[in-house]
Design a protein around this motif. Structure first.
Motif, PDB file in Angstrom:
ATOM      1  N   ARG A  37       2.713  13.668 -13.300  1.00 14.93           N
ATOM      2  CA  ARG A  37       1.998  11.940 -13.191  1.00 14.93           C
ATOM      3  C   ARG A  37       1.200  12.720 -11.944  1.00 14.93           C
ATOM      4  O   ARG A  37       1.190  13.285 -10.891  1.00 14.93           O
ATOM      5  N   ARG A  62       8.069   7.915  -8.860  1.00 16.66           N
ATOM      6  CA  ARG A  62       8.020   8.368  -9.429  1.00 16.66           C
ATOM      7  C   ARG A  62       7.361   7.910 -10.636  1.00 16.66           C
ATOM      8  O   ARG A  62       6.224   8.410 -11.825  1.00 16.66           O
ATOM      9  N   THR A  63       6.982   7.020 -10.919  1.00 17.66           N
ATOM     10  CA  THR A  63       6.570   5.496 -11.366  1.00 17.66           C
ATOM     11  C   THR A  63       4.886   5.556 -11.962  1.00 17.66           C
ATOM     12  O   THR A  63       4.710   5.207 -12.587  1.00 17.66           O
ATOM     13  N   PHE A 116      11.714   5.888  -4.035  1.00 20.78           N
ATOM     14  CA  PHE A 116      12.104   7.011  -5.264  1.00 20.78           C
ATOM     15  C   PHE A 116      11.779   6.619  -6.472  1.00 20.78           C
ATOM     16  O   PHE A 116      10.114   7.249  -7.210  1.00 20.78           O
ATOM     17  N   ALA A 134       9.377  14.772  -6.191  1.00 19.19           N
ATOM     18  CA  ALA A 134       9.675  14.165  -7.636  1.00 19.19           C
ATOM     19  C   ALA A 134       8.443  13.957  -8.395  1.00 19.19           C
ATOM     20  O   ALA A 134       8.713  13.220  -9.642  1.00 19.19           O
ATOM     21  N   ARG A 135       7.262  13.713  -7.544  1.00 20.42           N
ATOM     22  CA  ARG A 135       6.049  13.415  -8.519  1.00 20.42           C
ATOM     23  C   ARG A 135       5.732  15.041 -10.048  1.00 20.42           C
ATOM     24  O   ARG A 135       5.243  14.398 -10.356  1.00 20.42           O
ATOM     25  N   ASN A 181       8.179  16.628 -11.150  1.00 20.47           N
ATOM     26  CA  ASN A 181       8.546  16.264 -12.617  1.00 20.47           C
ATOM     27  C   ASN A 181       8.309  14.927 -13.563  1.00 20.47           C
ATOM     28  O   ASN A 181       8.237  15.274 -14.565  1.00 20.47           O
ATOM     29  N   SER A 182       7.837  13.839 -12.741  1.00 22.18           N
ATOM     30  CA  SER A 182       7.216  12.760 -13.348  1.00 22.18           C
ATOM     31  C   SER A 182       6.113  13.083 -14.236  1.00 22.18           C
ATOM     32  O   SER A 182       6.085  12.604 -14.608  1.00 22.18           O
ATOM     33  N   THR A 242      -0.993  13.573  -9.151  1.00 22.81           N
ATOM     34  CA  THR A 242      -0.763  12.798  -7.588  1.00 22.81           C
ATOM     35  C   THR A 242      -2.471  13.156  -6.470  1.00 22.81           C
ATOM     36  O   THR A 242      -2.883  14.715  -6.920  1.00 22.81           O
TER      37      THR A 242
END
Ligand SMILES: Nc1ncnc2c1ncn2[C@@H]1O[C@H](COP(=O)(O)OP(=O)(O)OP(=O)(O)O)[C@@H](O)[C@H]1O
Ligand SMILES: [Mg+2]
Ligand SMILES: [Zn+2]
Length: 284
Positions: free
Chosen positions: A236, A196-197, A192, A230-231, A233-234, A238
Motif C-alpha cells: 500500500r 499494514r491496513t 502493526f 510491514a508496509r 509487504n502490504s 507510503t
C-alpha cells in the motif's frame, strides 16, 4: 396535515384535501404537480368476488422529497465516516485545515509549484495510486512546507473517504514504547495491523531518528525496519517526507534493507526547495 382536511378513503389511505384533489378520472391528484397520488384498483380475491382498494402513489413532489432525504442521509453518513477517518488519522490541529485550496502559492519557487501539481494529481488519481501502491518521497530543507503540503494531500484523501494515518517513525516508535506500560490501551500488534491496513500511510520527517550503535539506537533501527517492511509487504502507498535525500538517509545508517525498500515503494521523488517559511514569519 392540517386538521379538518383529511378524508379517509380506506383503513390505510387518507387524503389531505389541502394538498390533493379529486380528478375527473376518479383518482386523487397532487394540487402542486398534478400527478396521481391515490388510485383505486379492483382486485380479484376469490373467483367471482371483486373488491376495490385504494393505493397510494408517489407524485413528482414526493419523489423529489424522497430523493432529497436520501441525499441528505448519504451526506450525513459520509460526513460521519470522514469524521471517523479524521479521528483515526492522528492528523494534529496544526495542519488539520491544510488543503490544496488553502496553500498560499509561492510563485517564485518552481519546485513548490511542481510539487503542488504532482500532489494534486496524486490526489485526483488516489484510487489508482492505492491500487498500484505508489508512494512518494518528498525531501528538502527545514521550513519549506513539506509537512504542510503532505497534510493538504492527506486531508484531501480523507475528504474522499480514504483511510489515512498521518504520523512519523518517531511517533509510531513512541506508541510502541507506550504499549510496554501496564495500563496500555493498545498492543504492538494493533499498531502493526494499522500500519499494514491503512490505505495511505504518511511518515513525516524520516531521518530524525538515531540509527547509531547504542542499545536504544539499535532498537530504533530494528523497529524502523519492521515498520517499513510491514508496509512494504502490504503493497500500500507510503508517503515520506524528510530533510534528507534517500542517499543521505542511507548514509545516516538507516540500513541498506530499509533504504532499498523505501526506494522501491516511492516511485515519485520530489525535492522541495525554497525559503524557510517559519524563519520568514518569525524572523529568528
Ligand atoms: N503553502 C503554505 N501555505 C501556508 N502556510 C504554509 C505553507 N507551507 C508551509 N506553511 C507554514 O509554514 C510553516 C513551515 O511549514 P512546514 O512545517 O510544512 O515545513 P517543513 O518543510 O515540514 O519543515 P521541517 O523540515 O522542519 O519539518 C508551518 O507553520 C506551515 O503551517
Ligand atoms: Mg515537517
Ligand atoms: Zn406533487
Amino acid at each position: 396535515m392540517a386538521e379538518g382536511t383529511i378524508r379517509k378513503l380506506s383503513d390505510t389511505v387518507s387524503i389531505d384535501l389541502a394538498k390533493e384533489m379529486l380528478g375527473k378520472d376518479g383518482m386523487w391528484h397532487c394540487r402542486k404537480c398534478g400527478e396521481v397520488t391515490a388510485r383505486r384498483i379492483r382486485m380479484q380475491t376469490i373467483p367471482g368476488a371483486r373488491r376495490e382498494r385504494w393505493i397510494r402513489c408517489r407524485c413528482a413532489c414526493d419523489e423529489e422529497k424522497a430523493r432529497k432525504a436520501q441525499e441528505e442521509a448519504i451526506s450525513r453518513e459520509k460526513k460521519a465516516k470522514v469524521e471517523e477517518i479524521r479521528k483515526r488519522s492522528m492528523m494534529g490541529d496544526r495542519y488539520g485545515d491544510a488543503r490544496f485550496s488553502t496553500v498560499t502559492e509561492d510563485a517564485r519557487s518552481e519546485s513548490f509549484i511542481r510539487t503542488l501539481e504532482v500532489l494534486q494529481d496524486y490526489s485526483e488519481n488516489a484510487s489508482k495510486m492505492l491500487e498500484r501502491g505508489t508512494g512518494i518521497y518528498l525531501y528538502g530543507p527545514t521550513g519549506v512546507g513539506k509537512t504542510y503540503l503532505l497534510a493538504a494531500l492527506a486531508n484531501e484523501l480523507m475528504e474522499c473517504m480514504h483511510t489515512v494515518l498521518f504520523s512519523s517513525i518517531a511517533e509510531i516508535l513512541k506508541r510502541i514504547r507506550g504499549t510496554w506500560q501496564k495500563d496500555a490501551k493498545e498492543d504492538e500488534e494493533a499498531i502493526f495491523a494499522e500500519i499494514r491496513t491503512v490505505e495511505f500511510l504518511f511518515l513525516d520527517d524520516i531521518g530524525q531518528e538515531n540509527f547509531g550503535i547504542s542499545g536504544s539506537d539499535n532498537w530504533t533501527r530494528e523497529k524502523t525496519y519492521e515498520l517499513v517492511n510491514a508496509r512494504y509487504n502490504s503493497m500500500r502507498p507510503t508517503i515520506f517526507s524528510s530533510n534528507m535525500s534517500l542517499e543521505a538517509l542511507r548514509a545516516k545508517g538507516i540500513g541498506q534493507p530499509v533504504a532499498e525498500r523505501i526506494a522501491e515503494m516511492t516511485t515519485i521523488r520530489l525535492e522541495l526547495t525554497g525559503v524557510n517559511r517559519r524563519r520568514r514569519r518569525n524572523a529568528v
